[in-house]
Design an enzyme around this catalytic site. Structure first.
Site, PDB file in Angstrom:
ATOM      1  NE  ARG A 163      -4.347   7.318 -10.555  1.00  0.00           N
ATOM      2  CZ  ARG A 163      -4.419   6.317 -11.428  1.00  0.00           C
ATOM      3  NH1 ARG A 163      -5.479   6.188 -12.212  1.00  0.00           N
ATOM      4  NH2 ARG A 163      -3.464   5.412 -11.492  1.00  0.00           N
ATOM      5  CB  SER A 241       1.498   7.703  -8.776  1.00  0.00           C
ATOM      6  OG  SER A 241       1.608   6.475  -9.442  1.00  0.00           O
ATOM      7  CD  GLU A 342      -2.573   9.293  -7.702  1.00  0.00           C
ATOM      8  OE1 GLU A 342      -2.257   8.820  -8.794  1.00  0.00           O
ATOM      9  OE2 GLU A 342      -2.661   8.599  -6.663  1.00  0.00           O
TER      10      GLU A 342
HETATM   11  P1  FAD Z   1      -7.604   8.290   1.778  1.00  0.00           P
HETATM   12  O1  FAD Z   1      -6.169   8.444   1.500  1.00  0.00           O
HETATM   13  O2  FAD Z   1      -8.021   8.157   3.191  1.00  0.00           O
HETATM   14  O3  FAD Z   1      -8.382   9.526   1.142  1.00  0.00           O
HETATM   15  C1  FAD Z   1      -8.148   9.922  -0.178  1.00  0.00           C
HETATM   16  C2  FAD Z   1      -9.117  11.059  -0.529  1.00  0.00           C
HETATM   17  O4  FAD Z   1     -10.454  10.589  -0.510  1.00  0.00           O
HETATM   18  C3  FAD Z   1      -9.088  12.214   0.480  1.00  0.00           C
HETATM   19  O5  FAD Z   1      -9.340  13.397  -0.222  1.00  0.00           O
HETATM   20  C4  FAD Z   1     -10.249  11.901   1.416  1.00  0.00           C
HETATM   21  O6  FAD Z   1     -10.773  13.076   1.999  1.00  0.00           O
HETATM   22  C5  FAD Z   1     -11.243  11.273   0.456  1.00  0.00           C
HETATM   23  N1  FAD Z   1     -12.115  10.263   1.063  1.00  0.00           N
HETATM   24  C6  FAD Z   1     -11.718   9.089   1.635  1.00  0.00           C
HETATM   25  N2  FAD Z   1     -12.807   8.379   2.005  1.00  0.00           N
HETATM   26  C7  FAD Z   1     -13.889   9.121   1.661  1.00  0.00           C
HETATM   27  C8  FAD Z   1     -15.299   8.913   1.779  1.00  0.00           C
HETATM   28  N3  FAD Z   1     -15.817   7.795   2.299  1.00  0.00           N
HETATM   29  N4  FAD Z   1     -16.134   9.901   1.323  1.00  0.00           N
HETATM   30  C9  FAD Z   1     -15.637  11.024   0.756  1.00  0.00           C
HETATM   31  N5  FAD Z   1     -14.318  11.259   0.623  1.00  0.00           N
HETATM   32  C10 FAD Z   1     -13.459  10.314   1.069  1.00  0.00           C
HETATM   33  N6  FAD Z   1      -4.375   4.750  -6.742  1.00  0.00           N
HETATM   34  C11 FAD Z   1      -4.795   4.425  -7.998  1.00  0.00           C
HETATM   35  O7  FAD Z   1      -5.721   5.037  -8.520  1.00  0.00           O
HETATM   36  N7  FAD Z   1      -4.193   3.434  -8.701  1.00  0.00           N
HETATM   37  C12 FAD Z   1      -3.176   2.727  -8.196  1.00  0.00           C
HETATM   38  O8  FAD Z   1      -2.662   1.833  -8.859  1.00  0.00           O
HETATM   39  C13 FAD Z   1      -2.710   3.042  -6.884  1.00  0.00           C
HETATM   40  N8  FAD Z   1      -1.675   2.382  -6.342  1.00  0.00           N
HETATM   41  C14 FAD Z   1      -1.218   2.713  -5.096  1.00  0.00           C
HETATM   42  C15 FAD Z   1      -0.138   1.989  -4.573  1.00  0.00           C
HETATM   43  C16 FAD Z   1       0.339   2.290  -3.296  1.00  0.00           C
HETATM   44  C17 FAD Z   1       1.498   1.510  -2.762  1.00  0.00           C
HETATM   45  C18 FAD Z   1      -0.291   3.307  -2.535  1.00  0.00           C
HETATM   46  C19 FAD Z   1       0.182   3.607  -1.141  1.00  0.00           C
HETATM   47  C20 FAD Z   1      -1.351   4.033  -3.057  1.00  0.00           C
HETATM   48  C21 FAD Z   1      -1.825   3.735  -4.350  1.00  0.00           C
HETATM   49  N9  FAD Z   1      -2.898   4.430  -4.937  1.00  0.00           N
HETATM   50  C22 FAD Z   1      -3.363   4.089  -6.182  1.00  0.00           C
HETATM   51  C23 FAD Z   1      -3.528   5.558  -4.209  1.00  0.00           C
HETATM   52  C24 FAD Z   1      -4.609   5.128  -3.187  1.00  0.00           C
HETATM   53  O9  FAD Z   1      -4.455   3.794  -2.819  1.00  0.00           O
HETATM   54  C25 FAD Z   1      -6.014   5.322  -3.738  1.00  0.00           C
HETATM   55  O10 FAD Z   1      -6.218   6.665  -4.073  1.00  0.00           O
HETATM   56  C26 FAD Z   1      -7.095   4.880  -2.730  1.00  0.00           C
HETATM   57  O11 FAD Z   1      -8.353   4.945  -3.322  1.00  0.00           O
HETATM   58  C27 FAD Z   1      -7.099   5.761  -1.480  1.00  0.00           C
HETATM   59  O12 FAD Z   1      -7.946   5.150  -0.535  1.00  0.00           O
HETATM   60  P2  FAD Z   1      -7.927   5.536   0.993  1.00  0.00           P
HETATM   61  O13 FAD Z   1      -9.088   4.863   1.643  1.00  0.00           O
HETATM   62  O14 FAD Z   1      -6.604   5.267   1.579  1.00  0.00           O
HETATM   63  O15 FAD Z   1      -8.199   7.105   0.905  1.00  0.00           O
HETATM   64  N1  EPU Z   2       9.342   4.761 -15.695  1.00  0.00           N
HETATM   65  C1  EPU Z   2      10.555   5.372 -15.580  1.00  0.00           C
HETATM   66  N2  EPU Z   2      11.222   5.286 -14.382  1.00  0.00           N
HETATM   67  C2  EPU Z   2      10.714   4.616 -13.323  1.00  0.00           C
HETATM   68  C3  EPU Z   2       9.454   4.000 -13.428  1.00  0.00           C
HETATM   69  C4  EPU Z   2       8.784   4.088 -14.628  1.00  0.00           C
HETATM   70  O1  EPU Z   2      11.049   5.994 -16.520  1.00  0.00           O
HETATM   71  O2  EPU Z   2      11.374   4.605 -12.268  1.00  0.00           O
HETATM   72  C5  EPU Z   2       8.598   4.882 -16.973  1.00  0.00           C
HETATM   73  C6  EPU Z   2       8.756   3.672 -17.861  1.00  0.00           C
HETATM   74  O3  EPU Z   2       8.838   4.129 -19.199  1.00  0.00           O
HETATM   75  C7  EPU Z   2       7.425   2.940 -17.658  1.00  0.00           C
HETATM   76  C8  EPU Z   2       6.478   4.098 -17.481  1.00  0.00           C
HETATM   77  O4  EPU Z   2       7.229   5.035 -16.719  1.00  0.00           O
HETATM   78  O5  EPU Z   2       7.084   2.163 -18.760  1.00  0.00           O
HETATM   79  C9  EPU Z   2       5.186   3.752 -16.758  1.00  0.00           C
HETATM   80  O6  EPU Z   2       5.471   3.167 -15.500  1.00  0.00           O
HETATM   81  P1  EPU Z   2       4.367   2.284 -14.735  1.00  0.00           P
HETATM   82  O7  EPU Z   2       3.842   1.225 -15.645  1.00  0.00           O
HETATM   83  O8  EPU Z   2       4.936   1.885 -13.431  1.00  0.00           O
HETATM   84  O9  EPU Z   2       3.156   3.270 -14.565  1.00  0.00           O
HETATM   85  P2  EPU Z   2       3.060   4.751 -13.980  1.00  0.00           P
HETATM   86  O10 EPU Z   2       2.667   5.647 -15.090  1.00  0.00           O
HETATM   87  O11 EPU Z   2       4.288   5.114 -13.231  1.00  0.00           O
HETATM   88  C10 EPU Z   2       0.521   4.496 -13.439  1.00  0.00           C
HETATM   89  C11 EPU Z   2      -0.368   4.911 -12.318  1.00  0.00           C
HETATM   90  C12 EPU Z   2      -0.297   3.887 -11.200  1.00  0.00           C
HETATM   91  C13 EPU Z   2      -0.760   2.547 -11.735  1.00  0.00           C
HETATM   92  C14 EPU Z   2       0.144   2.142 -12.901  1.00  0.00           C
HETATM   93  C15 EPU Z   2      -0.354   0.890 -13.577  1.00  0.00           C
HETATM   94  C16 EPU Z   2      -0.604   7.308 -12.356  1.00  0.00           C
HETATM   95  C17 EPU Z   2      -0.220   8.605 -11.732  1.00  0.00           C
HETATM   96  N3  EPU Z   2      -0.030   6.225 -11.845  1.00  0.00           N
HETATM   97  O12 EPU Z   2       1.865   4.558 -12.949  1.00  0.00           O
HETATM   98  O13 EPU Z   2      -1.172   4.295 -10.154  1.00  0.00           O
HETATM   99  O14 EPU Z   2      -0.720   1.557 -10.736  1.00  0.00           O
HETATM  100  O15 EPU Z   2       0.169   3.204 -13.889  1.00  0.00           O
HETATM  101  O16 EPU Z   2      -1.542   1.172 -14.258  1.00  0.00           O
HETATM  102  O17 EPU Z   2      -1.417   7.288 -13.261  1.00  0.00           O
HETATM  103  C18 EPU Z   2      -1.298   5.596  -8.187  1.00  0.00           C
HETATM  104  O18 EPU Z   2      -2.157   6.265  -8.774  1.00  0.00           O
HETATM  105  O19 EPU Z   2      -0.939   5.835  -7.005  1.00  0.00           O
HETATM  106  C19 EPU Z   2      -0.665   4.497  -8.896  1.00  0.00           C
HETATM  107  C20 EPU Z   2       0.285   3.733  -8.360  1.00  0.00           C
END
Ligand code: FAD
Ligand code: EPU
Length: 346
Positions: A163, A241, A342
């Protein structure tokens, strides 16, 4: 580029909190962006925005907000077994993943359904279900907002981490928002090598009766798990997250395991020296899952997933940030572990 004054960002962040941009412009053309950067040289730095799914606004934004809405995607070079593809910053990430799968290319299937735009993907090196975009990234093209020059970063120069990247870290040498990412390149494969080790992917495929999965089947399984596990921002504001999973030294992890037996721990980095903890588990243990903060509980921890802070309706960015700090405090007190946010906190 046309700037709109006092522009509401409420629909431009997936938390759905109220905040205003003093000046806001949609960037739909690289040349216009370059011209603006040249004309603006030496003046204030912009605030770069994609889909707003990884930001928390706790106040209005004084800097000019540029939303990168550049569109387009193409095959750059067909290398035979592998294919180099490029997408512009404003493309929706998930639609781009679907496009690559439609071309018969694999590599991004585990990253299905992540919200946001392609341009933000390198910023925090998006990752999910055992894959990080860094593994597929072939380069990042960006415009230097201080002078309008175009620069290409190799994956090594991006210094991707968990991240993390040089674009997210923000240092004196390379402050945040210095580089507006305009295009991202990926090297994808015609031959599918499944990555099924993370979490429930295998179980989900089994439940769907999939014996030998295709990349498309993995994408669908990942999407199904995500839909079940994470609250939908369209229904309840959130940014995924809210904290990173903490990485601790192996001896610290060992001591924690001895004190708190059931604590989930995962190897990190491959050399046995670091261990990743589950932030969700830590938060659940200190009793925050499903709980809100005063006065109205609008800023809360999702009852579905302890790592997701949600806006139950009308929460301010300030309340969500106060909640995040209360969680950090309680986790540090109980476990001696620091939770790092994050999303970008404004
Ligand atoms: P923004 O929120 O608009 O920006 C994020 C950052 O990037 C800011 O610092 C911004 O200044 C910068 N930025 C944006 N665009 C540019 C650009 N073109 N050039 C330079 N800087 C820029 N993230 C994960 O890694 N894994 C996940 O599984 C995951 N699951 C998610 C689930 C949900 C329900 C939600 C709401 C979010 C999740 N995220 C996850 C976080 C998010 O989706 C990602 O970080 C995504 O890449 C953000 O994209 P955005 O376009 O919305 O960026
Ligand atoms: N868990 C709990 N309570 C909860 C949920 C989860 O105790 O309410 C524990 C369980 O032990 C579970 C573990 O957490 O097994 C991991 O949970 P999960 O698989 O949902 O993954 P996460 O660590 O919570 C990370 C990323 C996610 C990504 C998933 C799948 C980070 C900060 N988050 O979540 O990314 O989608 O793994 O790879 O690394 C994001 O970055 O926004 C994001 C959603």
């Amino acid at each position: 580029m046309r700037f709109l004054p006092d522009f509401s960002l409420a629909a431009f962040n997936t938390f759905g909190v109220a905040a205003q941009a003093r000046r806001f412009a949609l960037v739909a053309n690289e040349h216009t962006l370059i011209e603006w950067c040249v004309a603006n040289a030496g003046a204030e730095a912009p605030f770069l925005l994609g889909g707003g799914s990884n930001v928390l606004f706790t106040r209005d934004v004084e800097a000019p907000v540029l939303q990168l809405a550049l569109l387009g995607r193409r095959v750059v070079f067909d290398e035979g077994g592998t294919v180099l593809v490029e997408a512009m910053a404003g493309e929706r990430w998930h639609a781009f993943v679907e496009w690559t799968l439609g071309l018969g290319l694999s590599g991004l299937e585990n990253l299905s359904l992540i919200p946001g735009c392609v341009g933000a993907a390198p910023v925090q090196n998006i990752g999910a279900y055992g894959v990080e975009m860094a593994e597929r990234c072939a380069g990042v093209i960006a415009i230097d907002t201080t002078d309008g020059s175009v620069r290409e970063f190799s994956p090594r120069e991006c210094a991707f981490g968990y991240r993390d990247s040089i674009f997210k870290r923000g240092s004196a040498a390379l402050p945040r928002d210095r580089y507006a990412i305009t295009r991202v390149r990926f090297r994808l494969s015609r031959r599918f090598t499944p990555r099924l080790d993370y979490g429930d992917i295998r179980a989900e495929l089994d439940a769907r009766g999939v014996g030998t999965p295709t990349a498309q089947a993995v994408a669908e399984a990942v999407a199904a798990i995500r839909r079940r596990r994470l609250p939908d921002p369209a229904v309840q504001g959130n940014a995924g997250s809210f904290f990173k999973n903490p990485i601790v030294a192996a001896d610290v992890a060992q001591a924690l395991r001895e004190r708190f037996g059931a604590m989930p721990q995962y190897p990190h980095g491959g050399d046995g020296r670091e261990v990743k903890l589950s932030a969700a588990w830590l938060i659940e243990q200190v009793g925050w899952k499903g709980r809100g903060i005063h006065p109205d509980d609008a800023a809360a921890v999702s009852a579905q997933h302890a790592l997701v802070l949600v806006n139950r309706g009308g929460a301010t960015g300030g309340a969500l940030w106060a909640l995040a700090q209360a969680i950090q405090h309680d986790v540090a007190e109980r476990f001696g572990v620091t939770l790092e946010p994050e999303p970008r906190i404004v």
